[in-house]
Structure formats: structure tokens, C-alpha cells
Write an enzyme that holds these catalytic residues in place. Structure first.
Site, mmCIF file in Angstrom:
data_model
loop_
_atom_site.group_PDB
_atom_site.id
_atom_site.type_symbol
_atom_site.label_atom_id
_atom_site.label_comp_id
_atom_site.label_asym_id
_atom_site.label_seq_id
_atom_site.Cartn_x
_atom_site.Cartn_y
_atom_site.Cartn_z
ATOM 1 N N GLY A 186 35.514 43.944 41.412
ATOM 2 C CA GLY A 186 36.411 43.404 42.373
ATOM 3 C C GLY A 186 35.294 43.275 43.757
ATOM 4 N N GLU A 187 35.911 43.364 44.807
ATOM 5 C CA GLU A 187 35.647 43.494 46.119
ATOM 6 C C GLU A 187 34.939 42.148 46.501
ATOM 7 O OE1 GLU A 187 33.081 46.781 46.626
ATOM 8 O OE2 GLU A 187 34.344 48.182 45.863
ATOM 9 N N GLY A 188 34.916 41.178 45.462
ATOM 10 C CA GLY A 188 34.094 40.017 45.594
ATOM 11 C C GLY A 188 32.452 40.129 45.336
#
Length: 353
Positions: A318-320
Site C-alpha cells: 500500500g502507501e502508493g
């Protein structure tokens, strides 16, 4: 609601004429037709989005992380404690979490938005933005996660955020931080697609077998309780979604409205993109799905979005993090498009001398 409704109406189609011209330029280059694959596709999409400003696209990236807490973590659906949302978000700002390090190394501007964390980041950071709608959502196993009005407020905050920076950037990317948000995104996806619960729900951050079974049970029973399969998109988001997802929905709407490209990360970001596209299908033209998340539900989202990610790196952080890796690819694609010669030009350069 008015800003949301007006923004959805203002989204227009891509410029197909310019895309066709761009394709002819690609085909004229000194290479087999289509041999640069996704790189060619990216430039075509950029041409359709940016129309008159295509040659002057700002390649400086802006990565936006939505941070929010989810009340559903009370039901043992996550292997991490809820305070990790705040701690990891601050680590991003300090460039010690993965996406903070990656943005720093790649020259991408990082902005973290508190759209609904339960607690506050007490230190001040120039790239931390407080747009909090509420201090975390409710436990949707007991009560709806939020009201439709709160979901809309979070969406409209996302639209406003793009509008604030649309003059500075042409390309944005999305990330999120919120313990429990694979549960919220799975519940939203399950509701919107009516797919099998086993195909939609994954282990997230790494659940035990017992907790994984609990996670699926919580999602199934909650969706039955609210009859989410019969609700409209905003109602689903409000009942079993999250504030981070809602904010990301707003980012996608804002990007499409303002004719910007926006990069979609993994599972949670992709579910938010699906929600946005359910609100206006034209948004599909403005998003670029970047990588194949390890979450099983990702395949369902991709089918719904008719998208094919081009990075497959076994990532599920996640987090990009996956989206950020695409900025150098975009830059390289544009450089090749602008500077690669035609066969005749190469012949003139080297064969005649």
C-alpha cells in the site's frame, strides 16, 4: 453534495483526434510498430488528456496519501494496532517509511492528508494537510461506518485537493494509510460486484487463519445486515467503506474534471477508482492502473475497470509504493516520443556523412 454533482458533470471525453495524431507519430519512429508497448499507450493517454498542452506536460509528480482510521479494527480484522496509522503516516513525512523514501529518491513530491485519523500527528510538517471529516469511522459491524453526508464531504475534500494543486502538477498518484482498510475496501468491492467472498477478501497485512475467517465473516454479515447489494454507490461507501477510500474517490474525480492523469496504486486505491468510475464511467480514461497487488480481490477490480496493470512485483504494502515507481516510466516514455528519430532522419544523420 453540490460540488460532487457539478464535478461529475464537468468530466469530458479524451481528445481522440490528438490521440490518433500521436499514434501516427509513434508509428513513424525508427522501431517496429507498437514495439514499446505500454510506453506508447501512456503517451497516447497523455495526448488525449492534455490536448493543447500535450507538449508542455509537467512531469513533476505529486503523490497523495490519504490517512484515516477504521472502527472495524475492533473486530480483529487486522494484525496491526490502530495507532500504526498515525505512526506510519508520520514516518512517511520523515522519509523513513517506504513511500517517503521512494518519493524522495525519485524526486516526487509527497503530500499526506489526514482525512480521518483517530488521533493527531502532533509535529508540524509542510506537506501534512488536515482535512479531517471525523476521528475515524464507526465499527461497521455494529453501525454504519459513516453517514452519506460524511462520505460526500470526504469525496469533495479530495476534489478540492486536486483543484488546489492542479496548476502545479499534471500527474498525480494515490496512496493510503489506514489500519483495517483492506477490510473496508473488500466490503465495498463485495457489495458493488456481488462476487464470491473468498475471491474478494485477502489476508491484508498478514492475518492468522482464525482471524482471516473472522474477517470474511464480518464482511459477509455486515453486507447482509445493510443489504448493501441493493444500495447505490455512495450508500455502500458510507455503510462499509472508509474515509481514505472516499477521499481517493474525490482525487480521481478531481483529476478527471481538471484533465489530469492520475496513477492508481494497488487494491485499496483501485477499489476507490472503481467507486469513482461507478459515479462517472468517463473517469476510466484519466486513470492509469500501475501494478498488480497481491490481494486476491485486485483481479476482480481490474476486470470491472477493464484495466491491465503493467508492473507485477508481488507488492501488497500500500502507501502508493507501486504507483510511485511509474513516474520514471512516464518520463522515459515522453522523452522517447519527443526525441526518437524516424528512419529517414536517422539515415540522413549517419548514412549520408
Amino acid at each position: 453534495m453540490k460540488r460532487l454533482e457539478e464535478s461529475l458533470k464537468e468530466i469530458t471525453v479524451l481528445n481522440k483526434n490528438l490521440m490518433n495524431k500521436c499514434q501516427k507519430v509513434w508509428n513513424s519512429k525508427m522501431k517496429p510498430v507498437g514495439s514499446l508497448g505500454v510506453m506508447e499507450d501512456i503517451v497516447l493517454k497523455l495526448a488525449g488528456i492534455f490536448e493543447n498542452s500535450f507538449e508542455d506536460i509537467k512531469l513533476k509528480g505529486c503523490h497523495i496519501v490519504a490517512a484515516a482510521d477504521n472502527g472495524i479494527v475492533e473486530e480483529r480484522v487486522s494484525s496491526c494496532p490502530i495507532e500504526y496509522t498515525r505512526i506510519v503516516s508520520e514516518a512517511m513525512l520523515n522519509k523513513t517509511a517506504a513511500v517517503g523514501i521512494m518519493c524522495n529518491s525519485l524526486g516526487v513530491d509527497l503530500k499526506v492528508v489526514d482525512i480521518g485519523m483517530k488521533t493527531e500527528i502532533k509535529r508540524e510538517y509542510p506537506n501534512l494537510y488536515n482535512m479531517k471529516v471525523m476521528n475515524g469511522t464507526e465499527n461497521f459491524y455494529k453501525n454504519p461506518a459513516m453517514s452519506v453526508e460524511q462520505a460526500v464531504e470526504a469525496i469533495e475534500n479530495g476534489i478540492l485537493f486536486i483543484e488546489e494543486f492542479e496548476g502545479e502538477y499534471d500527474i498525480f498518484s494515490t496512496g493510503e494509510m489506514g489500519i483495517g482498510n483492506t477490510t473496508t475496501s473488500s466490503a465495498v468491492l463485495y457489495s458493488l460486484t456481488k462476487s464470491s467472498i473468498s475471491e474478494v477478501v485477502g489476508r491484508g497485512g498478514g492475518l492468522s487463519d482464525d482471524d482471516f475467517t473472522t474477517k470474511k465473516k464480518i464482511i459477509f454479515e455486515s453486507c447482509i445486515k445493510y443489504n448493501t447489494f441493493q444500495l447505490d454507490t455512495l450508500e455502500v461507501l458510507a455503510d462499509v467503506g472508509g474515509l481514505d477510500i472516499a477521499f481517493l474517490v474525490g482525487l480521481y474525480i478531481g483529476a478527471a474534471k481538471n484533465r489530469k492523469m492520475i496513477l492508481v496504486d494497488g487494491f485499496i486505491s483501485s477499489v476507490a477508482a472503481l467507486v469513482a468510475c461507478r459515479l462517472n464511467s468517463l473517469i476510466k480514461d484519466y486513470i492509469l492502473v500501475t501494478h498488480l497487488s497481491e490481494e486476491p480481490g485486485m483481479k476482480i477490480v481490474l476486470k470491472e475497470l477493464e484495466a491491465k496493470p503493467f508492473l507485477d512485483m508481488n507488492m501488497r504494502l500500500g502507501e502508493g509504493t507501486g504507483a510511485v515507481l511509474v513516474y520514471p516510466i512516464i518520463k522515459s516514455a515522453m522523452e522517447v516520443y519527443k526525441n526518437m528519430k524516424t528512419p529517414q532522419e536517422v539515415y540522413n544523420l549517419f548514412e549520408k556523412n
